[in-house]
Design an enzyme around this catalytic site. Structure first.
Site, mmCIF file in Angstrom:
data_model
loop_
_atom_site.group_PDB
_atom_site.id
_atom_site.type_symbol
_atom_site.label_atom_id
_atom_site.label_comp_id
_atom_site.label_asym_id
_atom_site.label_seq_id
_atom_site.Cartn_x
_atom_site.Cartn_y
_atom_site.Cartn_z
ATOM 1 C CG ASP A 57 -0.256 -0.123 2.319
ATOM 2 O OD1 ASP A 57 0.526 -1.038 2.325
ATOM 3 O OD2 ASP A 57 -0.996 1.029 3.480
ATOM 4 C CD GLU B 126 4.418 0.349 7.013
ATOM 5 O OE1 GLU B 126 5.068 0.845 7.860
ATOM 6 O OE2 GLU B 126 3.436 1.081 6.011
#
Ligand SMILES: [Zn+2]
Length: 413
Positions: free
Chosen positions: A83, A178
């Site tokens: 991400d 994350e």
């Protein structure tokens, strides 16, 4: 695909929009992340990594089987997150390779104000002759952490096509979310089955991080008393003013993000929800020592209580949540995790830069979940910015370090 370079892979991955979203309550927080995770699973399989699979949460796990005849080689893992930060646009990333950097200004074509200058970026001093990848000016690049993903994938491709290289079992993990602090929420450490892992999510070439902040969040809720302002004399207690007095009393020249670096911790108010009746202040508290966290929390509570004690009828509620803890405590129990990583960096011809992370990584959480996880450089710079950049040669070095690390764990077993 097997002949793809780390750059080919990186340029491919950054074109997926994989922003995570703090406001979402699904897991992963955005479904676009699954598109890349799915593609990575397919790519691993195409490389011959047969057990590559994505679980119901989006975690991709895969195994590069051992080639060594030694039975005593520990299983090691490599982890990167797919991400990108929700704080910046991440759709329609157009990566640009600026070949053979020579100190010139790198102008990003879609926004004339977006210029990467040597004067503002001391790390570019080490990049002369290298090829620098940036976005085009309107988005982040996503080197954080698609550089790490590309490096791990390229190391896997290299290892599976060189079975003569002796190594133990290697586990691979690609993770979502994350950037919003949920990267390890459903990570199954037992299923991953490694003794040690490395996140590939650091900056400067040669970087090796085995220490992170310890982190808490604190909410101070100031309670006042509201009544009609025309008839409030002697009765109203304005919680906005209580909270403001508290903020104004915070130390001005120390203990804040804007006045500390190195090993100093800080306290940081970052959200206020205000009303006359009740105003809450959210703070984060950071320190490398748990003791230091505690002292800062006591200082904040004392300050808040002294503010309300001057106003009859006012009060304050204090709530503290643990966020993460310094991973050094766990990693110190497995000194070879750091020693072998340092050896691998040196074997790649680099100088080891040992640093303490002024933040947390997925490794901070994984370490306390039972998987000691230092962080290695991926080559990322200017995270979460439209001036984000990475050098191709640094990504190649990181890939080399992964391969050396696999060999060293085998040699020392
Ligand atoms: Zn990252």
């Amino acid at each position: 695909m097997t002949t793809d370079t780390v750059l080919d892979r990186f340029l491919r991955y950054v074109q997926y929009d994989t922003r995570s979203d703090e406001r979402s309550d699904t897991y992963p927080s955005t479904s676009q992340q699954l598109v890349l995770l799915e593609a990575l699973t397919a790519e691993l399989r195409a490389l011959g990594v047969r057990d590559a699979a994505m679980d119901e949460h989006g975690y991709v796990m895969a195994t590069v089987p051992a080639t060594t005849s030694k039975a005593s080689v520990p299983v090691i893992g490599f982890i990167a997150h797919v991400d990108t930060s929700p704080e910046m646009p991440g759709a329609g990333v157009t990566p640009i390779v600026h070949a053979n950097y020579d100190g010139r200004d790198l102008v990003l074509p879609d926004d004339p104000a977006a210029v990467l200058r040597l004067a503002d970026n001391p790390a570019l001093q080490d990049q002369f002759g290298h090829d620098i990848v940036t976005a085009s000016g309107l988005t982040l690049l996503g080197a954080d952490d698609k550089a790490g993903v590309a490096e791990i994938m390229t190391a896997v491709a290299f290892l599976v096509s060189h079975p003569e290289i002796a190594h133990g079992t290697i586990r691979i993990g690609f993770t979502p979310d994350e950037e919003i602090g949920r990267g390890t929420l459903h990570f199954d450490v037992t299923k991953f089955g490694a003794a040690v892992a490395y996140t590939m999510d650091g900056g400067d070439v040669g970087e090796l991080e085995s220490e992170s902040f310890s982190a808490d969040a604190m909410t101070l809720t100031f309670l006042g008393f509201n009544t009609h302002p025309g008839y409030a004399k002697g009765r109203m207690v304005n919680a906005i003013k209580l909270a403001s007095a508290f903020i104004a009393a915070l130390p001005g020249d120390q203990l804040s993000p804007e006045t500390t670096d190195g090993r100093e911790g800080f306290v940081h108010p970052y959200v206020m929800q205000s009303g006359v009746d009740r105003t809450s202040v959210r703070l984060i508290i950071r320190d490398f020592e748990d003791d230091g966290l505690k002292k800062k929390e006591e200082m904040l509570e004392t300050l808040a209580r002294s503010v309300v004690s001057r106003h009859p009828g006012a009060s304050v509620q204090v709530a503290i949540e643990e966020q993460y803890r310094n991973m050094k405590r766990v990693i110190d129990g497995c000194p070879e995790a750091v020693a072998y990583a340092a050896d691998a960096i040196r074997r790649a011809g680099l100088e080891v830069r040992s640093r303490s992370i002024r933040g947390g990584t997925d490794g901070s959480k994984l370490s306390f979940m039972g998987l000691p996880t230092p962080n290695l450089f991926a080559g990322e710079h200017n995270f979460h910015s439209r001036l984000e950049w990475v050098s191709v040669q640094d990504m190649e070095k990181a890939t080399e370090v992964i391969v050396h690390l696999c060999r060293i764990w085998e040699e020392r077993a």
